[in-house]
Scaffold this motif. Structure first.
Motif, PDB file in Angstrom:
ATOM      1  N   VAL A   1      23.408  -5.615 -69.061  1.00  0.00           N
ATOM      2  CA  VAL A   1      23.712  -6.661 -67.917  1.00  0.00           C
ATOM      3  C   VAL A   1      24.643  -6.234 -66.843  1.00  0.00           C
ATOM      4  O   VAL A   1      24.494  -6.343 -65.765  1.00  0.00           O
ATOM      5  CB  VAL A   1      24.164  -7.823 -68.462  1.00  0.00           C
ATOM      6  CG1 VAL A   1      24.598  -8.847 -67.637  1.00  0.00           C
ATOM      7  CG2 VAL A   1      22.983  -8.501 -69.462  1.00  0.00           C
ATOM      8  N   PRO A   2      26.002  -5.600 -67.216  1.00  0.00           N
ATOM      9  CA  PRO A   2      26.901  -5.164 -66.435  1.00  0.00           C
ATOM     10  C   PRO A   2      26.615  -4.097 -65.757  1.00  0.00           C
ATOM     11  O   PRO A   2      27.008  -3.681 -64.610  1.00  0.00           O
ATOM     12  CB  PRO A   2      28.140  -4.888 -67.246  1.00  0.00           C
ATOM     13  CG  PRO A   2      27.502  -4.784 -68.722  1.00  0.00           C
ATOM     14  CD  PRO A   2      26.570  -5.568 -68.927  1.00  0.00           C
ATOM     15  N   MET A   3      25.529  -3.018 -66.151  1.00  0.00           N
ATOM     16  CA  MET A   3      25.342  -2.065 -65.506  1.00  0.00           C
ATOM     17  C   MET A   3      24.184  -2.289 -64.180  1.00  0.00           C
ATOM     18  O   MET A   3      24.261  -1.755 -63.419  1.00  0.00           O
ATOM     19  CB  MET A   3      24.752  -0.843 -66.528  1.00  0.00           C
ATOM     20  CG  MET A   3      25.591  -0.364 -67.367  1.00  0.00           C
ATOM     21  SD  MET A   3      24.714   1.238 -68.063  1.00  0.00           S
ATOM     22  CE  MET A   3      23.653   0.239 -69.480  1.00  0.00           C
ATOM     23  N   GLN A   4      23.691  -3.449 -64.460  1.00  0.00           N
ATOM     24  CA  GLN A   4      22.559  -3.754 -63.174  1.00  0.00           C
ATOM     25  C   GLN A   4      23.171  -4.796 -62.592  1.00  0.00           C
ATOM     26  O   GLN A   4      22.750  -4.853 -61.125  1.00  0.00           O
ATOM     27  CB  GLN A   4      21.144  -4.362 -64.011  1.00  0.00           C
ATOM     28  CG  GLN A   4      20.475  -3.256 -64.890  1.00  0.00           C
ATOM     29  CD  GLN A   4      19.214  -3.858 -65.591  1.00  0.00           C
ATOM     30  OE1 GLN A   4      19.329  -4.995 -65.559  1.00  0.00           O
ATOM     31  NE2 GLN A   4      18.545  -3.031 -66.202  1.00  0.00           N
ATOM     32  N   ASP A   5      23.922  -5.661 -63.001  1.00  0.00           N
ATOM     33  CA  ASP A   5      24.780  -6.824 -61.902  1.00  0.00           C
ATOM     34  C   ASP A   5      25.940  -6.536 -61.524  1.00  0.00           C
ATOM     35  O   ASP A   5      26.816  -6.627 -62.510  1.00  0.00           O
ATOM     36  CB  ASP A   5      24.433  -7.979 -62.688  1.00  0.00           C
ATOM     37  CG  ASP A   5      24.491  -9.290 -61.768  1.00  0.00           C
ATOM     38  OD1 ASP A   5      25.126  -9.160 -60.593  1.00  0.00           O
ATOM     39  OD2 ASP A   5      24.347 -10.169 -62.045  1.00  0.00           O
ATOM     40  N   PHE A   6      26.083  -5.803 -60.636  1.00  0.00           N
ATOM     41  CA  PHE A   6      27.624  -5.520 -60.141  1.00  0.00           C
ATOM     42  C   PHE A   6      28.483  -7.034 -59.886  1.00  0.00           C
ATOM     43  O   PHE A   6      29.888  -6.869 -59.641  1.00  0.00           O
ATOM     44  CB  PHE A   6      27.650  -4.726 -58.837  1.00  0.00           C
ATOM     45  CG  PHE A   6      27.024  -3.446 -58.985  1.00  0.00           C
ATOM     46  CD1 PHE A   6      26.766  -2.738 -60.230  1.00  0.00           C
ATOM     47  CD2 PHE A   6      26.553  -2.800 -58.211  1.00  0.00           C
ATOM     48  CE1 PHE A   6      26.331  -1.583 -60.343  1.00  0.00           C
ATOM     49  CE2 PHE A   6      26.100  -1.503 -58.148  1.00  0.00           C
ATOM     50  CZ  PHE A   6      25.863  -1.125 -59.368  1.00  0.00           C
ATOM     51  N   GLY A   7      27.663  -7.961 -59.750  1.00  0.00           N
ATOM     52  CA  GLY A   7      28.516  -9.267 -59.646  1.00  0.00           C
ATOM     53  C   GLY A   7      29.346  -9.671 -60.770  1.00  0.00           C
ATOM     54  O   GLY A   7      30.111 -10.529 -61.000  1.00  0.00           O
TER      55      GLY A   7
END
Length: 227
Positions: free
Chosen positions: A47-53
């Motif tokens: 999740v944090p690797m794909q969504d920089f938000g």
């Protein structure tokens, strides 16, 4: 781009460290709780690797929480046999004295085809050859044949093998000298240089593999492509 790279590297090393803390196991040897933990950590990391938000801590904190919980449960398992049985289960005997334990097989949802396939993979053709077959917590089937169905050992045949205490220690790995192993064997650079000269080598960098066992027997493999 650099943000994605940094996040990926941080999460990668975090997960690798966590999995190392779980111990050296293969995927097929993971207990149910460990398998669930591995799957949850992999999902949380993506999740944090794909969504920089999403802040990086939003992925790191749940991962650290799961790892801490896993280590806590492991500690409880070491101190409490009852909790260990609850969390990890208990081995199940599927064959006892050559007799299929059908009720146990149904309880574990282990089919006859699966059992026979596993027996064949271990070189056993019939149930009557097995004294015990135990389904371990990891899902691996441990098969213990009758003594009459097992191949004779060197001790039973009265043959002296002379292999006791002959575990080899790697001294050179692909041209790299492992000084710690050399010291652990009580050897020094002088011994190494003499050994290499006997093998026709001038330096350890010319050796692909060099081992020595507790009896002093040396195995040397030269690097390919050298005269």
């Amino acid at each position: 781009m650099m943000t994605a790279f940094a996040r990926t590297v941080i999460l990668y090393f975090l997960i690798m460290t966590g999995l190392r803390l779980m111990g050296k196991r293969q995927i097929g040897e993971l207990e149910p709780g460990e398998l669930v933990l591995t799957m949850m950590i992999s999902d949380l990391a993506t999740v944090p690797m794909q969504d920089f938000g999403i802040p990086l801590l939003a992925g790191v904190i749940p991962i650290l929480t799961l790892l801490a919980l896993s280590m806590l449960l492991s500690q409880w398992s070491l101190s409490s046999l009852r909790f260990r049985r609850l969390a990890c289960g208990a081995p199940s005997v599927l064959i006892r004295n050559g007799i299929l334990q059908q009720e146990t097989m149904r309880k574990n949802r282990y089919t006859l085809d699966e059992l026979l396939e596993e027996l064949r993979s271990q070189g056993i053709t019939g149930v009557e050859e097995v004294q015990y077959a135990v389904l371990e917590n990891s899902g691996h089937l441990s098969v213990l044949p009758w003594a009459r169905c097992q191949p004779p050992t060197a001790e039973q045949l009265g043959v002296k093998t002379g292999e006791e205490g002959a575990l080899p220690m790697i001294l050179v790995n692909d041209g790299r000298l492992l000084r710690q192993n050399l010291k652990a064997q009580g050897l020094d650079g002088t011994w190494l240089q003499k050994t290499l000269q006997k093998e026709g080598l001038s330096s350890h960098r010319e050796a692909f593999l060099l081992t020595v066992d507790d009896r002093g027997r040396v195995c040397c493999v030269k690097k390919e492509g050298r005269p």
